[in-house]
Scaffold this motif. Structure first.
Motif, PDB file in Angstrom:
ATOM      1  N   ASN A  74      -7.351   8.154  -3.976  1.00 10.30           N
ATOM      2  CA  ASN A  74      -8.049   9.036  -3.041  1.00 10.30           C
ATOM      3  C   ASN A  74      -7.208   9.588  -1.901  1.00 10.30           C
ATOM      4  O   ASN A  74      -7.706  10.391  -1.115  1.00 10.30           O
ATOM      5  CB  ASN A  74      -9.239   8.279  -2.427  1.00 10.30           C
ATOM      6  N   GLY A  75      -5.977   9.107  -1.773  1.00 10.65           N
ATOM      7  CA  GLY A  75      -5.170   9.526  -0.639  1.00 10.65           C
ATOM      8  C   GLY A  75      -5.574   8.761   0.609  1.00 10.65           C
ATOM      9  O   GLY A  75      -6.337   7.806   0.553  1.00 10.65           O
ATOM     10  N   GLY A  84       8.690   0.486  -1.774  1.00 12.51           N
ATOM     11  CA  GLY A  84       8.723   0.291  -0.328  1.00 12.51           C
ATOM     12  C   GLY A  84       7.445   0.755   0.340  1.00 12.51           C
ATOM     13  O   GLY A  84       6.956   0.124   1.281  1.00 12.51           O
ATOM     14  N   SER A  85       6.884   1.835  -0.161  1.00  7.17           N
ATOM     15  CA  SER A  85       5.635   2.355   0.397  1.00  7.17           C
ATOM     16  C   SER A  85       4.490   1.395   0.150  1.00  7.17           C
ATOM     17  O   SER A  85       3.656   1.165   1.023  1.00  7.17           O
ATOM     18  CB  SER A  85       5.306   3.714  -0.214  1.00  7.17           C
ATOM     19  N   ARG A  86       4.470   0.813  -1.030  1.00 11.98           N
ATOM     20  CA  ARG A  86       3.415  -0.168  -1.358  1.00 11.98           C
ATOM     21  C   ARG A  86       3.500  -1.356  -0.414  1.00 11.98           C
ATOM     22  O   ARG A  86       2.486  -1.810   0.130  1.00 11.98           O
ATOM     23  CB  ARG A  86       3.539  -0.623  -2.801  1.00 11.98           C
ATOM     24  N   ALA A  87       4.690  -1.854  -0.195  1.00  9.76           N
ATOM     25  CA  ALA A  87       4.876  -2.985   0.723  1.00  9.76           C
ATOM     26  C   ALA A  87       4.418  -2.609   2.133  1.00  9.76           C
ATOM     27  O   ALA A  87       3.779  -3.414   2.823  1.00  9.76           O
ATOM     28  CB  ALA A  87       6.329  -3.422   0.723  1.00  9.76           C
ATOM     29  N   PHE A  88       4.743  -1.405   2.554  1.00  7.65           N
ATOM     30  CA  PHE A  88       4.312  -0.942   3.867  1.00  7.65           C
ATOM     31  C   PHE A  88       2.793  -0.899   3.948  1.00  7.65           C
ATOM     32  O   PHE A  88       2.205  -1.363   4.925  1.00  7.65           O
ATOM     33  CB  PHE A  88       4.898   0.437   4.176  1.00  7.65           C
ATOM     34  N   PHE A  89       2.153  -0.340   2.929  1.00  7.77           N
ATOM     35  CA  PHE A  89       0.689  -0.263   2.916  1.00  7.77           C
ATOM     36  C   PHE A  89       0.081  -1.648   3.051  1.00  7.77           C
ATOM     37  O   PHE A  89      -0.851  -1.859   3.829  1.00  7.77           O
ATOM     38  CB  PHE A  89       0.204   0.400   1.620  1.00  7.77           C
ATOM     39  N   LEU A  90       0.598  -2.592   2.286  1.00  9.42           N
ATOM     40  CA  LEU A  90       0.077  -3.957   2.345  1.00  9.42           C
ATOM     41  C   LEU A  90       0.265  -4.555   3.737  1.00  9.42           C
ATOM     42  O   LEU A  90      -0.630  -5.234   4.252  1.00  9.42           O
ATOM     43  CB  LEU A  90       0.742  -4.829   1.282  1.00  9.42           C
ATOM     44  N   SER A  91       1.401  -4.277   4.367  1.00  9.58           N
ATOM     45  CA  SER A  91       1.652  -4.820   5.708  1.00  9.58           C
ATOM     46  C   SER A  91       0.688  -4.241   6.740  1.00  9.58           C
ATOM     47  O   SER A  91       0.419  -4.876   7.760  1.00  9.58           O
ATOM     48  CB  SER A  91       3.100  -4.563   6.135  1.00  9.58           C
ATOM     49  N   GLN A  92       0.176  -3.036   6.481  1.00  5.47           N
ATOM     50  CA  GLN A  92      -0.779  -2.392   7.389  1.00  5.47           C
ATOM     51  C   GLN A  92      -2.223  -2.794   7.076  1.00  5.47           C
ATOM     52  O   GLN A  92      -3.142  -2.428   7.808  1.00  5.47           O
ATOM     53  CB  GLN A  92      -0.658  -0.868   7.297  1.00  5.47           C
ATOM     54  N   GLY A  93      -2.414  -3.496   5.953  1.00  4.13           N
ATOM     55  CA  GLY A  93      -3.764  -3.871   5.538  1.00  4.13           C
ATOM     56  C   GLY A  93      -4.488  -2.748   4.815  1.00  4.13           C
ATOM     57  O   GLY A  93      -5.707  -2.767   4.684  1.00  4.13           O
ATOM     58  N   TRP A  94      -3.745  -1.748   4.362  1.00  2.52           N
ATOM     59  CA  TRP A  94      -4.322  -0.616   3.645  1.00  2.52           C
ATOM     60  C   TRP A  94      -4.338  -0.901   2.154  1.00  2.52           C
ATOM     61  O   TRP A  94      -3.489  -1.627   1.641  1.00  2.52           O
ATOM     62  CB  TRP A  94      -3.526   0.656   3.910  1.00  2.52           C
ATOM     63  N   ASP A  95      -5.277  -0.306   1.455  1.00  2.37           N
ATOM     64  CA  ASP A  95      -5.452  -0.515   0.017  1.00  2.37           C
ATOM     65  C   ASP A  95      -4.594   0.475  -0.764  1.00  2.37           C
ATOM     66  O   ASP A  95      -4.866   1.679  -0.778  1.00  2.37           O
ATOM     67  CB  ASP A  95      -6.931  -0.338  -0.333  1.00  2.37           C
ATOM     68  N   TRP A  96      -3.565  -0.019  -1.419  1.00  2.00           N
ATOM     69  CA  TRP A  96      -2.637   0.819  -2.175  1.00  2.00           C
ATOM     70  C   TRP A  96      -3.327   1.538  -3.323  1.00  2.00           C
ATOM     71  O   TRP A  96      -3.125   2.739  -3.527  1.00  2.00           O
ATOM     72  CB  TRP A  96      -1.471  -0.036  -2.671  1.00  2.00           C
ATOM     73  N   GLN A  97      -4.151   0.832  -4.083  1.00  2.00           N
ATOM     74  CA  GLN A  97      -4.830   1.441  -5.233  1.00  2.00           C
ATOM     75  C   GLN A  97      -5.790   2.543  -4.783  1.00  2.00           C
ATOM     76  O   GLN A  97      -5.890   3.590  -5.419  1.00  2.00           O
ATOM     77  CB  GLN A  97      -5.568   0.387  -6.059  1.00  2.00           C
TER      78      GLN A  97
END
Length: 56
Positions: free
Chosen positions: A31-32, A13-26
């Motif tokens: 690096n946090g 769920g967190s990964r999906a959220f990151f992608l929806s925000q345009g943030w890089d999951w990897q």
């Protein structure tokens, strides 16, 4: 990831959220992410993580 777990968030769920925000999951895993970035997100999930981080 430990802060996400403190906020009772799962990785998928967190990964999906990151992608929806345009943030890089990897990059996050490596690096946090700055708390200020997450605070600016207009999202209840993000604010739940911010609260967990600030309250320990």
């Amino acid at each position: 990831m430990s802060d996400l777990r403190k906020a009772k968030m799962c990785a998928r769920g967190s990964r999906a959220f990151f992608l929806s925000q345009g943030w890089d999951w990897q990059d996050f895993l490596k690096n946090g992410i700055e708390l200020e970035t997450v605070e600016k997100a207009d999202d209840a999930m993000a604010q739940q993580v911010v609260k967990a981080v600030k309250n320990g």
